[in-house]
Design an enzyme around this catalytic site. Sequence first.
Site, PDB file in Angstrom:
ATOM      1  N   LYS A 183       0.851  -1.202   0.000  1.00  0.00           N
ATOM      2  CA  LYS A 183       0.000   0.000   0.000  1.00  0.00           C
ATOM      3  C   LYS A 183       0.881   1.245   0.000  1.00  0.00           C
ATOM      4  O   LYS A 183       1.916   1.277   0.676  1.00  0.00           O
ATOM      5  CB  LYS A 183      -0.914  -0.032   1.227  1.00  0.00           C
ATOM      6  CG  LYS A 183      -1.952   1.076   1.290  1.00  0.00           C
ATOM      7  CD  LYS A 183      -2.833   0.919   2.525  1.00  0.00           C
ATOM      8  CE  LYS A 183      -3.906   1.992   2.603  1.00  0.00           C
ATOM      9  NZ  LYS A 183      -4.758   1.835   3.812  1.00  0.00           N
ATOM     10  N   SER A 188      -9.538   1.664   2.775  1.00  0.00           N
ATOM     11  CA  SER A 188      -8.703   2.435   1.888  1.00  0.00           C
ATOM     12  C   SER A 188      -7.642   1.604   1.172  1.00  0.00           C
ATOM     13  O   SER A 188      -7.053   2.068   0.194  1.00  0.00           O
ATOM     14  CB  SER A 188      -8.008   3.571   2.660  1.00  0.00           C
ATOM     15  OG  SER A 188      -7.161   3.028   3.660  1.00  0.00           O
ATOM     16  N   SER A 191      -9.741  -0.658   7.053  1.00  0.00           N
ATOM     17  CA  SER A 191      -9.172  -0.442   5.722  1.00  0.00           C
ATOM     18  C   SER A 191      -8.445  -1.642   5.126  1.00  0.00           C
ATOM     19  O   SER A 191      -8.142  -1.642   3.935  1.00  0.00           O
ATOM     20  CB  SER A 191      -8.226   0.763   5.741  1.00  0.00           C
ATOM     21  OG  SER A 191      -8.966   1.945   5.793  1.00  0.00           O
TER      22      SER A 191
END
Lengths: 90, 485
Positions: free
Chosen positions: B79, B154, B178
Site C-alpha cells: 500500500k 482504503s 481499511s
Amino acid sequence: MPAITESEVVRVAALMKIGAGDAAAHVPKVQKMVGYFERLDEVGLEGGAPAGEAVDVGDLRADEAEECPEGLMGHLKGEGGEHVRSPGLR
Amino acid sequence: MTANLALGLAEYAEGVRSGDVSAEEQMAATLERIARHDGVLHAYVSLDPGALGEAARVDRDARAGRDVGPLAGAPLAVKDNICVSRGPTTCCSRMLESYRSPYDATAVSRLRGAGAIVVGKTNMDEFAMGITTEFSSFGPSRNPWDTDRVPGGSSGGSAVAVSALECAAALGSDTGGSVRNPASFCSIVGLKPTYGRVSRHGLVSYANSIEQIGPMARSVRDAAMMMDAMAGHDPMDDTTRRAGPAGGHTAHLRDGVEGLVVGVDAREVDRSTCVGRAARRAAGALESLGASVVDVDLAHEGLSVAAYYVLTAAEAGSNLARYDNIRYGYDMPPDGYEHGAYVTAARSRLGPEVQRRMILGGFVPSAGHAGRYYLKALRARDVLASEADSAFSSRGLACMLSPTVPVPPFRVGEKIDDPVELFRMDSNTVLANLTGRPAVSVPFTLCDGLPVGMQLVGRAGEDARLLGVAAALEGAADDMGVPAL
C-alpha cells in the site's frame, strides 16, 4: 439548526490553513458529519479522565541521536540537496 | 515451466527452493498480468523496475543451495502509505507525488528478509481517508468481480492486486477497517492484527493510536505466514509488544473450533438481506464444526462509528499538520508568500476528503467543543472496550462473528456524496480498532455474484488463535474461485 454553523466551518478551516473558498464548499458535508457525532451525547463524562495505556519507560528505546542516512537531504525538495527554502514568517 | 499465479505462499517458496517454480517466470507472468489488466483495475500506482532482476537473483540463490527464505520470490504489493526505499511513497496524494522514502518500513524490510519481492505500490484513498479508493488523487481502483463497483478501501489497490492475481500477497493498513473492508469486497483474507503486534515504523501516520499494518492474502495460511515474517517487537516503534504466539501464527490453523464459544450480534444475523443470511449461515457452519454460538449485545456499539471518526479526525488534524509543502510537496516556489499563506495555498491542492477531515480535526478537539465531541469519543472508546472485555470474559468468547461490511460492493459513485452513508459501512469494523483487538475478514460467499466476507474479532494478543477460527470458517465457505477478467 446544524451542530456547526457555516461561519464556524470557515473559521476552523482557516485555523487548519485551508482556504475560505475550499472551506465554503465543504460546509454541507461537514455539517452532516458533525450532526452524526451528536449521538455521542449519550455518553456521560463522569468517571474521571479517559483511560490511557501505561508504558514502562524501560521499554522505550534510548533517547539518543542517530546519524542521518547518507543523502537524506536528497529526499527533500530543495536546492541541490543542501537546504530547503521556506517562506518568511511575519 | 508454466507460471501459476494462484500458488499459495508456502507452495511458492517450496517450489522455488526445489526448482519446480521459477521466481523469475512467476514475476514475469505477474508483470504481464498487471500490464494486461491494470489499465482497468488500477490496483497499482507504481511498479518497482528492479523486481524482475530480484526474482532472477532468488532463482540463482536457490540453485546455489542458499537459504531463500519462507516467502522466497513471492511478488508482494505494498500500500502506498507504507515506505519503501526504492520508488515513490505518495499516500496517493498529489502533495507527496515526488516523495521518495530513504528507508523501508519495518514490515517491508522483514518481508524482504523472508524472501518476498516488492512488485509495486498500490492505490488507496488519499492518506487512507476513505473506504472505496474513490478519494485517491490518482483515480479509483475497480473491483475485479465487477469493474463498475468499488473494491473497498482504503487499501483497495492491495485487495484488487491480490484478488486479480496481480501479486501473491499484499500489505495494507487498517485504521477503521481499511484492510478488512476491501478484503471482504474483493473476496480475499485481510487481518487487522492486535495493536502493537506489527511495527508501524514507516507507515505514514493517519491515526496512530489505533492503526496497524496488516496482511492481505488469498488464504488464512498465507496471512499467517506473512505475520510470522513481519510481526514482533521493533525498537523503532515503542508500541510494539515483545510477546508473540508460541509456535508462530500458523500454530493453530488446524485446531478447529470444537468447544469454542463464538458471539454473534443478533441484529446482524437477523437481517433479511443476502448479507444477513450469509452471516446466519456462517454462524451455523461454525456451530456444525463444534462451536457454541451465543448472542452478544454491546449496549453502546451504536456509538462506535461516531467515536471512531471524532478520534481519527483529531489525530489526522495533528498528523497532517506536517504537510506544509516546505520539506516535500508541490513544486511551488515560496517567493512572495508569507508562511501561513503559502501553506494555505499548498493545502488547496489536497483532495476534498482530506480537507474535510482536517476541518473536523480542528473542530472536534477545539475549545468549546472538545467536551461535546473529543472527550465524549474518548469516553465512548473506554465504555466500548469495557463492554467488549466483559462480553468476552463473562461468555467465555473465543471471538465475535459478523459480516465484515453490512452490504456487498456498491457502484462507483453511488455513495461518494453521502458521508454518513459511508460512515455506516464501517459499523462492524471500527470496534476492533477502538479496542486494539485483532480482527480478520474471511471470504464466505457471493451475493448476486458479488463477494461477501465474514469478520471474526478476537482476544487482544491472540491473533494466532483467531487465525485458527478463521481457517475453520474458510474451510466451510463457498468455493468462489477467482474473478473472471
